[in-house]
Design a protein around this motif. Structure first.
Motif, PDB file in Angstrom:
ATOM      1  N   GLU A 379      29.110  -5.314   0.674  1.00 36.62           N
ATOM      2  CA  GLU A 379      30.193  -4.339   0.612  1.00 36.62           C
ATOM      3  C   GLU A 379      30.096  -3.466  -0.630  1.00 36.62           C
ATOM      4  O   GLU A 379      30.522  -2.300  -0.624  1.00 36.62           O
ATOM      5  CB  GLU A 379      31.542  -5.057   0.665  1.00 36.62           C
ATOM      6  CG  GLU A 379      32.730  -4.126   0.752  1.00 36.62           C
ATOM      7  CD  GLU A 379      34.037  -4.861   0.973  1.00 36.62           C
ATOM      8  OE1 GLU A 379      35.013  -4.537   0.265  1.00 36.62           O
ATOM      9  OE2 GLU A 379      34.086  -5.766   1.847  1.00 36.62           O
ATOM     10  N   ALA A 380      29.507  -4.014  -1.689  1.00 38.66           N
ATOM     11  CA  ALA A 380      29.393  -3.258  -2.939  1.00 38.66           C
ATOM     12  C   ALA A 380      28.552  -1.996  -2.766  1.00 38.66           C
ATOM     13  O   ALA A 380      28.636  -1.071  -3.587  1.00 38.66           O
ATOM     14  CB  ALA A 380      28.792  -4.141  -4.028  1.00 38.66           C
ATOM     15  N   GLN A 381      27.728  -1.939  -1.729  1.00 34.85           N
ATOM     16  CA  GLN A 381      26.887  -0.759  -1.500  1.00 34.85           C
ATOM     17  C   GLN A 381      27.616   0.338  -0.718  1.00 34.85           C
ATOM     18  O   GLN A 381      27.145   1.475  -0.653  1.00 34.85           O
ATOM     19  CB  GLN A 381      25.629  -1.166  -0.710  1.00 34.85           C
ATOM     20  CG  GLN A 381      24.761  -2.195  -1.412  1.00 34.85           C
ATOM     21  CD  GLN A 381      23.696  -2.724  -0.470  1.00 34.85           C
ATOM     22  OE1 GLN A 381      23.945  -2.938   0.720  1.00 34.85           O
ATOM     23  NE2 GLN A 381      22.493  -2.927  -1.006  1.00 34.85           N
ATOM     24  N   MET A 382      28.745  -0.006  -0.110  1.00 39.38           N
ATOM     25  CA  MET A 382      29.388   0.878   0.857  1.00 39.38           C
ATOM     26  C   MET A 382      30.416   1.788   0.204  1.00 39.38           C
ATOM     27  O   MET A 382      31.239   1.350  -0.590  1.00 39.38           O
ATOM     28  CB  MET A 382      30.078   0.042   1.941  1.00 39.38           C
ATOM     29  CG  MET A 382      29.173  -0.936   2.663  1.00 39.38           C
ATOM     30  SD  MET A 382      30.131  -2.012   3.768  1.00 39.38           S
ATOM     31  CE  MET A 382      28.879  -3.196   4.260  1.00 39.38           C
ATOM     32  N   SER A 383      30.390   3.058   0.572  1.00 38.70           N
ATOM     33  CA  SER A 383      31.408   3.991   0.097  1.00 38.70           C
ATOM     34  C   SER A 383      32.669   3.913   0.939  1.00 38.70           C
ATOM     35  O   SER A 383      33.737   4.320   0.496  1.00 38.70           O
ATOM     36  CB  SER A 383      30.854   5.416   0.126  1.00 38.70           C
ATOM     37  OG  SER A 383      30.447   5.768   1.448  1.00 38.70           O
ATOM     38  N   ASP A 384      32.570   3.365   2.153  1.00 37.93           N
ATOM     39  CA  ASP A 384      33.717   3.285   3.060  1.00 37.93           C
ATOM     40  C   ASP A 384      33.673   1.950   3.817  1.00 37.93           C
ATOM     41  O   ASP A 384      33.339   1.912   5.001  1.00 37.93           O
ATOM     42  CB  ASP A 384      33.679   4.457   4.045  1.00 37.93           C
ATOM     43  CG  ASP A 384      34.900   4.514   4.955  1.00 37.93           C
ATOM     44  OD1 ASP A 384      35.864   3.743   4.711  1.00 37.93           O
ATOM     45  OD2 ASP A 384      34.889   5.300   5.920  1.00 37.93           O
ATOM     46  N   PRO A 385      34.003   0.837   3.151  1.00 37.33           N
ATOM     47  CA  PRO A 385      33.902  -0.481   3.782  1.00 37.33           C
ATOM     48  C   PRO A 385      34.718  -0.619   5.066  1.00 37.33           C
ATOM     49  O   PRO A 385      34.379  -1.437   5.928  1.00 37.33           O
ATOM     50  CB  PRO A 385      34.418  -1.431   2.697  1.00 37.33           C
ATOM     51  CG  PRO A 385      34.236  -0.692   1.419  1.00 37.33           C
ATOM     52  CD  PRO A 385      34.452   0.747   1.748  1.00 37.33           C
TER      53      PRO A 385
END
Length: 715
Positions: A379-385
């Motif tokens: 999730e840390a990579q996602m701009s829109d989890p």
């Protein structure tokens, strides 16, 4: 006159060939297992990945064993290709038939006409099926030019929708850039409180086919068009005699078309698309090597965006952006003539993904910190989890694993070599799954599809991507990714094939309640052969319960249908109110209602030789025709398709040069004034009093001889 049948084939060699860069095959690999050789129809038989021995003739018109020019209804399109005793292929005749898609050859491929079977008597003594006159209305768009058959005249604007797609025909003016033989048609429409199932011409020719990228001068006669019968396919995928594969659109597909051109020695004969529109499969006659092959093209269809993923070879709604040729699979016969395909269905509505649409379950996108395209693993990579998922969600055991098919197969038939073959698609599906969801590294390789796409003009049909751009062609991918031939069966003269697409979830025990997955082959002699694919197919609920089949493909039943069938489609909505239907599928077993499924347990068949449209149910070991439609207007039926927003069948009448539509079920009048598109509760049934079995919905003249129809919902 019946074509001589092939009773002796070469023993199975189990050879699969490595793919060369030009699409031809070379090298070997062991094929999937087939049964021991047998001469009994329906029993598994030996096949060969290479064709029977080839021969030559002085005229190219040998007649099998006799050396005479072939005669009879199949003289132009198959008689004389295969020697019925030795299995030898006449190479000159093979090439001649592969290239001939003239009006006479197309008619020949469709089998004998009523008149040919009745000493030239073309009279039709069937009664005329009743149909509503309807009312001519102004102010509408979809119903403009056709009668409104139920409800009130539209006033313009408001709630609306339709079913449209393509009709394929031999143009009376000859095939050319202005008359390619593909039109866009509408088969059902509703707007505001009006409904009409009268067929309507939307565009002639189909707009996509006129694009300059399609090279109309080399297309040649259109042969067939494919759509999934399970999921929404906005763009139909058509094949042409000149070796092209191209798409035909609808108003909501959001695409500009897609195109691929086979080399001259690979001649297409039939086409299918898998259930979730992942792959296009094209049967080929290889005139250089005199063998049959199955071409695999990966589909990338990013539109309509609310219903589609934008990834190659994964679930989409058929707004096709790109077709990528991967390679071919050798077939166990030289003359493939028809094909059907299925994969385990994925997303059907947001409830399948906890209320999310496909665009809300993206597993790639810009990294939140670096903005570099990334396959998400955390999730840390996602701009829109909220609208993105890690690849682990789709891997084995992930909560969205059911959105990605892992099982599937194609059923391929050869009318001239009396065979049907099951081709296992699981190796290809597993390979794509492993690349996308196996690891961050493998998923990263798939991002090349977007890197390449961003360098291409967005308003043009894409050229073929390089082999090392994802998806990789078979000569670069592991050999284990190539589909394999799983089984071959004897079927006398298989004219049409279809495969079960879905089945009931209810499990009542081993002998009642739910039947096996089914596949169908209709023989020229009027025998419908029913098979089960065994281990090749399973639903996700079967996998989850551990109830998927583990056996090999097998024959399960045969039954008599009309003679000289030309077209099969899945039934979708089986109607259990006919006595013959209830004879083989009782309404209840042990006080439990039978769970039959129209997309597995029944087919619709059209028989040219008998001028008949039949509804067939197959259950356990029984096959029964439970409804038959004949009409004085229906003189030369050769193809049928359905409307997925109303129970409408549209029939192509070849010699009549028209399309005929019949409605069998109820249609609902939409409440457009009070709340938009909600149901008003008013239903319109077929027949003069609204309680009949069916009615005639109208006809549409065609500028030539139609032989294929394919349509889909248009919102």
């Amino acid at each position: 006159m019946k074509t001589p049948r092939l009773h002796e084939l070469l023993p199975i060699l189990g050879v699969l060939a490595c793919q060369a860069s030009d699409g031809s095959s070379g090298g070997t690999e062991t094929a999937g297992s087939t049964g021991a050789a047998s001469e009994t129809a329906g029993e598994p038989t030996g096949g060969t990945a290479n064709p029977p021995t080839t021969g030559t003739s002085d005229t190219g018109e040998t007649g099998g064993d006799t050396g005479e020019a072939p005669t009879g209804p199949y003289a132009r399109c198959g008689a004389g290709i295969v020697d019925s005793v030795s299995g030898e292929i006449d190479a000159a005749r093979y090439e001649q038939v592969a290239e001939d898609w003239s009006k006479e050859a197309v008619s020949c491929r469709l089998g004998p006409t009523w008149a040919e079977l009745h000493d030239g008597d073309a009279a039709n003594d069937a009664s005329e099926v009743w149909g509503p006159t309807g009312q001519t209305c102004g102010g509408g768009y979809l119903t403009d030019g056709i009668p409104v058959q139920a409800g009130v005249c539209p006033e313009g604007g408001g709630c609306y929708g339709s079913v449209s797609g393509q009709a394929i025909y031999v143009p009376s003016a000859g095939v050319g850039a202005a008359t390619p033989g593909v039109d866009r048609i509408q088969t059902h429409a509703w707007e505001q409180g009006a409904i009409s199932s009268h067929p309507k011409l939307l565009d002639s020719p189909e707009p996509y086919v006129t694009r300059p990228e399609y090279d109309p001068a080399s297309l040649g006669q259109p042969i067939a068009v494919a759509r999934s019968e399970r999921n929404w396919t906005n763009d139909g995928v058509a094949i042409f005699a000149g070796g092209a594969v191209g798409t035909g659109g609808t108003a909501t597909s959001g695409s500009v078309g897609a195109y691929y051109q086979f080399p001259p020695h690979l001649r297409p004969s039939a086409v299918a698309i898998t259930s979730n529109n992942e792959f296009v499969l094209v049967t080929l006659w290889n005139t250089a090597e005199v063998r049959g092959e199955l071409a695999v093209l990966s589909v990338r269809a990013p539109t309509p965006d609310a219903h589609s993923w934008w990834y190659h070879g994964l679930f989409n709604a058929g707004g096709v952006r790109e077709l990528k040729f991967l390679g071919t699979v050798p077939l166990p016969f030289a003359t493939p003539t028809s094909i059907a395909a299925v994969t385990t269905h994925g997303w059907t509505n947001p409830n399948d993904a906890n209320g999310k649409s496909m665009r809300n379950v993206a597993f790639t996108g810009p990294h939140k910190d670096t903005m570099v395209d990334t396959c998400f693993t955390a999730e840390a990579q996602m701009s829109d989890p909220a609208n993105q998922q890690p690849i682990s969600a789709f891997a084995d055991g992930g909560w969205l694993q059911h959105l990605v098919a892992r099982k599937g197969y194609a059923l391929v038939a050869s009318q001239w070599e009396d065979k049907v073959a099951f081709v296992d698609l699981a190796p290809l599906l597993d390979y794509f799954h492993s690349m996308y969801f196996g690891s961050e590294a493998s998923c990263g390789e798939t991002l090349s599809q977007f890197v390449w796409d961003k360098t291409q003009p967005g308003d043009q049909v894409l050229p073929q991507a390089p082999a090392d751009v994802w998806p990789f062609t078979f000569d670069l991918a592991p050999e284990s990714a190539r589909p394999t031939v799983a089984a071959v069966f004897d079927v006398p003269g298989p004219r049409a094939v279809r495969v079960g697409l879905d089945k009931s979830q209810a499990i009542y025990g081993p002998t009642n309640g739910v039947d096996v997955w089914k596949a169908y082959a209709a023989g020229d002699d009027g025998v419908l052969h029913v098979f089960t694919p065994g281990r090749l197919m399973a639903s996700w609920f079967e996998v989850g319960k551990g109830e998927q089949a583990t056996g090999e493909p097998a024959a399960v039943a045969t039954g008599q249908i009309c003679q000289h069938p030309t077209s099969l489609v899945m039934h979708r909505g089986l109607v259990a109110d006919h006595s013959t239907f209830l004879d083989i599928v009782p309404e209840k077993v042990d006080d439990k209602t039978q769970e039959i499924h129209g997309m597995n347990d029944g087919v619709i068949v059209v028989c040219r030789g008998e001028r008949a449209l039949q509804h067939v149910v197959a259950w356990k070991d029984a096959v029964e025709v439970y409804e038959e439609i004949r009409d004085s207007r229906m003189n030369d039926p050769v193809a049928v398709w359905y409307s997925d927003r109303a129970d409408v069948r549209t029939v192509a009448d070849f010699d009549g040069r028209k399309l005929l539509s019949y409605r069998f079920g109820w249609v609902k009048i939409e409440d457009w004034k009070d709340g938009g598109c909600g149901p008003q509760g008013a239903n319109y049934g077929p027949g003069e009093d609204g309680t009949g079995d069916h009615e005639f919905s109208g006809e549409l003249a065609v500028a030539g001889w139609p032989f294929h129809v394919s349509v889909a919902n248009v919102n």
